[in-house]
Every structure is written in structure tokens, then in C-alpha cells.
Design a protein around this motif. Structure first.
Motif, short mmCIF file in Angstrom:
data_model
loop_
_atom_site.label_atom_id
_atom_site.label_comp_id
_atom_site.label_asym_id
_atom_site.label_seq_id
_atom_site.Cartn_x
_atom_site.Cartn_y
_atom_site.Cartn_z
N ALA A 93 -53.59 -11.83 -6.97
CA ALA A 93 -53.04 -12.89 -7.83
C ALA A 93 -52.50 -14.02 -6.95
CB ALA A 93 -51.95 -12.31 -8.73
N PHE A 94 -51.17 -14.10 -6.81
CA PHE A 94 -50.58 -15.22 -6.08
C PHE A 94 -49.94 -14.78 -4.76
CE2 PHE A 94 -50.64 -16.25 -10.60
CZ PHE A 94 -51.36 -17.44 -10.58
N GLY A 95 -50.12 -13.51 -4.38
CA GLY A 95 -49.77 -13.03 -3.06
C GLY A 95 -48.30 -13.00 -2.69
N GLU A 96 -48.08 -12.98 -1.39
CA GLU A 96 -46.72 -12.86 -0.85
C GLU A 96 -45.88 -14.11 -1.08
OE1 GLU A 96 -47.17 -11.95 3.24
OE2 GLU A 96 -47.87 -9.90 2.91
N LYS A 97 -46.54 -15.25 -1.16
CA LYS A 97 -45.80 -16.51 -1.32
C LYS A 97 -45.53 -16.86 -2.77
CE LYS A 97 -47.49 -18.54 2.99
NZ LYS A 97 -48.21 -19.70 3.60
N GLY A 98 -46.39 -16.34 -3.70
CA GLY A 98 -46.26 -16.72 -5.09
C GLY A 98 -46.71 -18.16 -5.32
N LYS A 99 -46.56 -18.64 -6.52
CA LYS A 99 -46.88 -20.02 -6.86
C LYS A 99 -46.05 -20.40 -8.07
CE LYS A 99 -50.73 -23.15 -7.90
NZ LYS A 99 -52.19 -23.26 -8.15
N ASP A 100 -45.13 -21.31 -7.86
CA ASP A 100 -44.17 -21.66 -8.90
C ASP A 100 -44.85 -21.87 -10.26
OD1 ASP A 100 -41.40 -22.38 -9.53
OD2 ASP A 100 -42.26 -24.36 -9.98
N PRO A 101 -44.36 -21.20 -11.30
CA PRO A 101 -43.13 -20.40 -11.41
C PRO A 101 -43.31 -18.90 -11.14
CG PRO A 101 -44.04 -20.72 -13.58
CD PRO A 101 -44.97 -21.44 -12.64
N VAL A 102 -44.45 -18.50 -10.59
CA VAL A 102 -44.67 -17.07 -10.28
C VAL A 102 -44.01 -16.75 -8.95
CG1 VAL A 102 -46.39 -15.29 -9.86
CG2 VAL A 102 -46.85 -17.07 -11.54
N PRO A 103 -43.10 -15.77 -8.91
CA PRO A 103 -42.39 -15.45 -7.66
C PRO A 103 -43.29 -14.69 -6.68
CG PRO A 103 -41.75 -13.92 -9.39
CD PRO A 103 -42.63 -14.96 -10.04
N PRO A 104 -42.86 -14.55 -5.44
CA PRO A 104 -43.64 -13.80 -4.45
C PRO A 104 -43.86 -12.34 -4.87
CG PRO A 104 -41.92 -15.10 -3.39
CD PRO A 104 -41.65 -15.16 -4.86
N ASN A 105 -45.01 -11.81 -4.47
CA ASN A 105 -45.34 -10.38 -4.69
C ASN A 105 -45.23 -9.97 -6.16
OD1 ASN A 105 -45.86 -9.75 -1.92
ND2 ASN A 105 -43.66 -9.80 -1.56
N ALA A 106 -45.65 -10.83 -7.05
CA ALA A 106 -45.53 -10.53 -8.48
C ALA A 106 -46.85 -10.01 -9.05
CB ALA A 106 -45.10 -11.78 -9.25
N THR A 107 -46.75 -8.91 -9.80
CA THR A 107 -47.89 -8.45 -10.60
C THR A 107 -47.90 -9.27 -11.88
OG1 THR A 107 -47.79 -6.19 -9.73
CG2 THR A 107 -48.86 -6.49 -11.86
N VAL A 108 -49.07 -9.76 -12.26
CA VAL A 108 -49.16 -10.63 -13.44
C VAL A 108 -50.13 -10.04 -14.46
CG1 VAL A 108 -48.54 -12.74 -12.21
CG2 VAL A 108 -50.94 -12.04 -12.33
N VAL A 109 -49.93 -10.43 -15.72
CA VAL A 109 -50.76 -9.95 -16.82
C VAL A 109 -51.33 -11.15 -17.56
CG1 VAL A 109 -50.82 -8.62 -18.96
CG2 VAL A 109 -49.33 -7.88 -17.08
N PHE A 110 -52.64 -11.13 -17.80
CA PHE A 110 -53.29 -12.20 -18.55
C PHE A 110 -53.89 -11.63 -19.84
CE2 PHE A 110 -53.37 -13.93 -14.27
CZ PHE A 110 -53.03 -15.26 -14.48
#
Length: 232
Positions: A130-147
Motif C-alpha cells: 500500500a503506502f509503505g513505511e512512510k505512508g501518504k497523507d492522510p494515511v499514516p506510516p505502516n498502515a494496513t488499508v481496506v478498499f
């Protein structure tokens, strides 16, 4: 006599002590390696797919190189916070993208494979996909995401030899914007639903921005690379 066996006894005891120490060291290393491996596996993870709805007639199915049109909402798996909604972003139009070529995050590309028009899926993506260790605002670092994804159309994308041949009407091995537009109109309006010019212009502008490398207003076969790979 005592002088003859004492050194051997001490030597034997020392060897057992060293052996035990080595065993403990190796055991601790193996345990540590196991922890590291488990942590790596958890970080890498895999995409989880849950089919929420699937039409009885499920064809065509999406594959790499196809042009997809879909709505999707993104949530943080940790607390359910919504960080993206395609129905409210960019005038609420369904998003279009070429499947499998990196236009969306890798986990979504994986999760949307073999989908058919009308199908809905819930796709859980681990941080590494997904967005990895850095994340991508507003997704925080190391976040599991659901679509939550709803797919509308699956078209032969302009990234295949077959599609290139159909678009290249004058057979000059290059594509003009008009040729691409005619092809897209045929694909999108098969169901009898006409689209307005801004809809096609948005797609065409993006295709040429990504593929017309020499900015000469046309896309050559080499720029699409289709004669080296059937699908990009």
C-alpha cells in the motif's frame, strides 16, 4: 594418578560447558531469526480479497493491460477511518486506470485481478503493498488499508498489441489523439451509454502525458513498447 585424570576431567567439563554455551547461543539465534522472519512475513503480508457481489454473467474479466473504470473507497483497517472516496473526489466520476501497470497501488492491482463489470470487492492491503513505511497523507506510516471497490467497465486497454492494431487506423505504427478517442468511444459505448467529450479528453490527456515521450503529438509503437511485450 590424581595428576593424570584431573586435567582430563577439567578438559571434559570445559568441553561440555562450551558445548552447552554454543547450544544456547545457536538456540537463541534461531529463535531470533524466527522472530525476524515472522515480523518480515507480517510486514510483507498478502492481499486479502472478499467478493461482496458478483454478477451471474461475469465477463470479461480484468487482466493486465485492460482499461478499467471503477469507484472505490479507502479506509484504515485499524479504526475504519475513511481516507479516500472516489464518489466525492474529482467531481465524483468513477476512476479509470490501466490495470497492472502501476497507476494505482500494487495491492489494488493485485486485488482487482479477474474482476468483471458489476462486481464488488472488499480488498485488504498490507503496508508493503500500500503506502509503505512512510505512508501518504492522510494515511499514516505502516498502515494496513481496506478498499471497497465497484467495477463498472473492463475494456481492452491501449497497452496491448490487439488494441494498438485496432486504434492504428492508417497503419502508420503511431497513434493520434483522434485515433485513441475513436477506440475509447467504441469500447465505452458498447452498452449504448454515450459519454461526453470531457470524459474522453481526460483519459486521452493522461495517456499522452504518460506515453508521448518525445511530445510530438502522437504515440509510436516504440513508445508503447507493444512489439516487445504483448502486455505492459
Amino acid at each position: 594418578m590424581s595428576g593424570s585424570w584431573l586435567p582430563r576431567l577439567h578438559s571434559g567439563m570445559m568441553w561440555r560447558l562450551v558445548s552447552c554455551t554454543l547450544c544456547l547461543f545457536m538456540s537463541s539465534q534461531i529463535s531470533l531469526w524466527s522472530v525476524w522472519a515472522a515480523a518480515a512475513d507480517e510486514l510483507e503480508g498478502e492481499v486479502k480479497i472478499e467478493v461482496l457481489f458478483k454478477p451471474l454473467e461475469c465477463s470479461p474479466k480484468s487482466k493486465r493491460g485492460d482499461l478499467l473504470n471503477a469507484h472505490y473507497d479507502g479506509y484504515l483497517a485499524k479504526d475504519g477511518t475513511q481516507f479516500y472516496c472516489s464518489r466525492s473526489d474529482k467531481d465524483g466520476h468513477p476512476q479509470w486506470f490501466v490495470h497492472g501497470v502501476g497507476q494505482i497501488i500494487k495491492g489494488l492491482d493485485i486485488g482487482m485481478k479477474d474482476m468483471c463489470p458489476g462486481e464488488k470487492r472488499k480488498i485488504t492491503v498490507p503496508p508493503a503493498l500500500a503506502f509503505g513505511e512512510k505512508g501518504k497523507d492522510p494515511v499514516p506510516p505502516n498502515a494496513t488499508v481496506v478498499f471497497e471497490v465497484e467495477l463498472y467497465t473492463v475494456s481492452k486497454g491501449p497497452r496491448t498489441m490487439e488494441a494498438f492494431g485496432k486504434m492504428d487506423l492508417d497503419k502508420d505504427r503511431s497513434l493520434t489523439k483522434q485515433e485513441v478517442k475513436e477506440y475509447l468511444k467504441l469500447e465505452y459505448e458498447k452498452g449504448g451509454k454515450p459519454r461526453d467529450d470531457p470524459f474522453y479528453q481526460k483519459i486521452i490527456d493522461d495517456i499522452f502525458r504518460k506515453s508521448d515521450n518525445d511530445r510530438d503529438g502522437s504515440i509510436s509503437a516504440k513508445e508503447y513498447n507493444i512489439y516487445e511485450h504483448d502486455e505492459l
